[in-house]
Design a protein around this motif. Structure first.
Motif, PDB file in Angstrom:
ATOM      1  N   GLU A   6       0.901  -1.103  -0.336  1.00  0.00           N
ATOM      2  CA  GLU A   6      -0.078  -0.169  -0.144  1.00  0.00           C
ATOM      3  C   GLU A   6       0.399   1.048  -0.362  1.00  0.00           C
ATOM      4  O   GLU A   6       2.035   1.210   0.190  1.00  0.00           O
ATOM      5  CB  GLU A   6      -0.897   0.166   1.441  1.00  0.00           C
ATOM      6  CG  GLU A   6      -1.733  -0.810   1.186  1.00  0.00           C
ATOM      7  CD  GLU A   6      -1.423  -2.217   2.244  1.00  0.00           C
ATOM      8  OE1 GLU A   6      -2.162  -3.227   2.546  1.00  0.00           O
ATOM      9  OE2 GLU A   6      -0.172  -2.083   2.700  1.00  0.00           O
ATOM     10  N   GLY A   9      -2.320   7.224   1.475  1.00  0.00           N
ATOM     11  CA  GLY A   9      -2.773   7.824   3.700  1.00  0.00           C
ATOM     12  C   GLY A   9      -2.062   8.793   3.427  1.00  0.00           C
ATOM     13  O   GLY A   9      -1.469   9.420   3.263  1.00  0.00           O
ATOM     14  N   TRP A  36     -10.393  -3.504  -0.382  1.00  0.00           N
ATOM     15  CA  TRP A  36      -9.880  -2.772   0.912  1.00  0.00           C
ATOM     16  C   TRP A  36     -10.440  -3.510   1.927  1.00  0.00           C
ATOM     17  O   TRP A  36     -11.860  -3.329   2.319  1.00  0.00           O
ATOM     18  CB  TRP A  36      -9.866  -1.237   0.400  1.00  0.00           C
ATOM     19  CG  TRP A  36      -8.587  -0.780  -0.606  1.00  0.00           C
ATOM     20  CD1 TRP A  36      -9.637  -0.433  -1.785  1.00  0.00           C
ATOM     21  CD2 TRP A  36      -7.555  -0.232  -0.136  1.00  0.00           C
ATOM     22  NE1 TRP A  36      -8.079   0.024  -2.077  1.00  0.00           N
ATOM     23  CE2 TRP A  36      -7.237  -0.318  -1.660  1.00  0.00           C
ATOM     24  CE3 TRP A  36      -6.835  -0.197   0.291  1.00  0.00           C
ATOM     25  CZ2 TRP A  36      -5.949   0.919  -1.603  1.00  0.00           C
ATOM     26  CZ3 TRP A  36      -5.709   0.586   0.999  1.00  0.00           C
ATOM     27  CH2 TRP A  36      -4.748   0.120  -0.526  1.00  0.00           C
ATOM     28  N   ARG A  38     -10.725  -1.576   6.184  1.00  0.00           N
ATOM     29  CA  ARG A  38      -9.957  -1.337   7.414  1.00  0.00           C
ATOM     30  C   ARG A  38     -10.278  -1.592   9.229  1.00  0.00           C
ATOM     31  O   ARG A  38     -11.111  -2.396   9.015  1.00  0.00           O
ATOM     32  CB  ARG A  38     -10.304   0.406   6.752  1.00  0.00           C
ATOM     33  CG  ARG A  38     -12.189   0.886   7.914  1.00  0.00           C
ATOM     34  CD  ARG A  38     -12.603   1.991   7.119  1.00  0.00           C
ATOM     35  NE  ARG A  38     -13.685   1.916   7.203  1.00  0.00           N
ATOM     36  CZ  ARG A  38     -14.893   2.824   7.248  1.00  0.00           C
ATOM     37  NH1 ARG A  38     -14.196   4.105   6.721  1.00  0.00           N
ATOM     38  NH2 ARG A  38     -15.742   3.618   7.269  1.00  0.00           N
ATOM     39  N   ARG A  45     -11.324  -5.474  12.298  1.00  0.00           N
ATOM     40  CA  ARG A  45     -11.148  -5.202  10.985  1.00  0.00           C
ATOM     41  C   ARG A  45     -13.104  -5.216   9.821  1.00  0.00           C
ATOM     42  O   ARG A  45     -13.217  -6.335   9.790  1.00  0.00           O
ATOM     43  CB  ARG A  45     -10.152  -6.049  10.584  1.00  0.00           C
ATOM     44  CG  ARG A  45      -9.825  -5.114   8.472  1.00  0.00           C
ATOM     45  CD  ARG A  45      -8.737  -6.527   8.162  1.00  0.00           C
ATOM     46  NE  ARG A  45      -7.327  -6.356   9.070  1.00  0.00           N
ATOM     47  CZ  ARG A  45      -6.511  -6.586   9.240  1.00  0.00           C
ATOM     48  NH1 ARG A  45      -6.148  -7.655   8.372  1.00  0.00           N
ATOM     49  NH2 ARG A  45      -5.603  -7.339   9.994  1.00  0.00           N
ATOM     50  N   VAL A  48     -14.635  -2.929   2.869  1.00  0.00           N
ATOM     51  CA  VAL A  48     -15.051  -1.513   2.562  1.00  0.00           C
ATOM     52  C   VAL A  48     -15.035  -0.692   1.118  1.00  0.00           C
ATOM     53  O   VAL A  48     -15.905  -0.634   1.106  1.00  0.00           O
ATOM     54  CB  VAL A  48     -13.851  -0.362   2.276  1.00  0.00           C
ATOM     55  CG1 VAL A  48     -13.642   1.054   2.260  1.00  0.00           C
ATOM     56  CG2 VAL A  48     -12.889   0.035   4.240  1.00  0.00           C
ATOM     57  N   ASP A  90     -13.806   8.138   9.177  1.00  0.00           N
ATOM     58  CA  ASP A  90     -13.005   6.705   8.507  1.00  0.00           C
ATOM     59  C   ASP A  90     -11.874   6.646   9.017  1.00  0.00           C
ATOM     60  O   ASP A  90     -10.467   5.830   8.296  1.00  0.00           O
ATOM     61  CB  ASP A  90     -12.417   7.793   6.776  1.00  0.00           C
ATOM     62  CG  ASP A  90     -14.301   8.191   6.644  1.00  0.00           C
ATOM     63  OD1 ASP A  90     -14.295   9.050   5.847  1.00  0.00           O
ATOM     64  OD2 ASP A  90     -15.188   6.850   6.638  1.00  0.00           O
ATOM     65  N   TYR A  94      -5.279   1.153   6.768  1.00  0.00           N
ATOM     66  CA  TYR A  94      -6.188   0.810   5.539  1.00  0.00           C
ATOM     67  C   TYR A  94      -5.471  -0.091   4.862  1.00  0.00           C
ATOM     68  O   TYR A  94      -4.063   0.171   4.803  1.00  0.00           O
ATOM     69  CB  TYR A  94      -6.410   1.582   4.413  1.00  0.00           C
ATOM     70  CG  TYR A  94      -7.985   2.872   4.932  1.00  0.00           C
ATOM     71  CD1 TYR A  94      -7.195   3.714   5.776  1.00  0.00           C
ATOM     72  CD2 TYR A  94      -9.028   2.853   4.464  1.00  0.00           C
ATOM     73  CE1 TYR A  94      -9.092   4.288   6.455  1.00  0.00           C
ATOM     74  CE2 TYR A  94     -10.162   3.308   4.455  1.00  0.00           C
ATOM     75  CZ  TYR A  94      -9.899   4.037   5.136  1.00  0.00           C
ATOM     76  OH  TYR A  94     -11.076   5.215   6.083  1.00  0.00           O
ATOM     77  N   TYR A  95      -6.481  -1.805   4.655  1.00  0.00           N
ATOM     78  CA  TYR A  95      -5.237  -2.832   4.435  1.00  0.00           C
ATOM     79  C   TYR A  95      -5.936  -2.866   2.689  1.00  0.00           C
ATOM     80  O   TYR A  95      -7.064  -3.208   2.383  1.00  0.00           O
ATOM     81  CB  TYR A  95      -5.543  -3.652   5.070  1.00  0.00           C
ATOM     82  CG  TYR A  95      -4.628  -4.069   6.621  1.00  0.00           C
ATOM     83  CD1 TYR A  95      -5.327  -3.673   7.682  1.00  0.00           C
ATOM     84  CD2 TYR A  95      -3.542  -4.017   7.014  1.00  0.00           C
ATOM     85  CE1 TYR A  95      -5.333  -3.216   8.291  1.00  0.00           C
ATOM     86  CE2 TYR A  95      -3.034  -3.581   7.834  1.00  0.00           C
ATOM     87  CZ  TYR A  95      -4.360  -3.444   8.907  1.00  0.00           C
ATOM     88  OH  TYR A  95      -3.139  -3.166  10.506  1.00  0.00           O
ATOM     89  N   CYS A  96      -4.802  -3.421   2.409  1.00  0.00           N
ATOM     90  CA  CYS A  96      -5.430  -4.161   0.586  1.00  0.00           C
ATOM     91  C   CYS A  96      -5.408  -5.276   0.583  1.00  0.00           C
ATOM     92  O   CYS A  96      -4.044  -6.005   1.716  1.00  0.00           O
ATOM     93  CB  CYS A  96      -4.904  -3.383  -0.664  1.00  0.00           C
ATOM     94  SG  CYS A  96      -3.027  -3.979  -0.781  1.00  0.00           S
TER      95      CYS A  96
END
Length: 121
Positions: A6, A9, A36, A38, A45, A48, A90, A94-96
């Motif tokens: 990633e 951000g 994605w 978060r 978790r 998104v 928000d 954030y993770y992909c």
């Protein structure tokens, strides 16, 4: 094996915009697309958004619909998440993530290291 990285951000004020990106390498060609997720402090978790590599299908959590836009660059194996009208809620890492089957969209096999998004009020 699929490797996800990633980028993007950072810190933004409420109402502002940020973009995060995720690049896939390794056996990315064998995956269905990218999602994605978060995770906020003290919370689980959550999903998104997601997109297939051909860009035809996109999926959004209700909490981000109309504010976030996901897009893919198939030949670069890269996915972008444009986040507008950001809210303090928000704020999260954030993770992909991805996997070999779209049926595993919400339970992906591969994860990136995460990138912090902080929205100040």
């Amino acid at each position: 094996q699929v490797h996800l990285v990633e980028s993007g951000g950072g810190l933004v004020q409420a109402g502002g915009s940020l973009s995060v990106s995720c690049s896939a390498s390794g056996r990315a060609f064998s995956t269905w697309g990218l999602a994605w997720f978060r995770q906020a402090p003290g919370k689980e978790r959550e999903f998104v958004a997601a997109i297939t590599w051909n860009g035809v299908s996109t999926f959004y959590a209700d909490s981000v619909k109309g504010r976030f836009t996901i897009s893919s660059e198939k030949y670069k194996d890269t996915v972008h998440l444009q986040m507008n009208s950001l809210k303090p809620d928000d704020t999260a890492v954030y993770y992909c993530a991805t996997g070999h089957s779209i049926e595993s969209m919400t339970t992906p096999e591969y994860w990136g290291q995460g990138t912090q998004v902080t929205v100040s009020s």
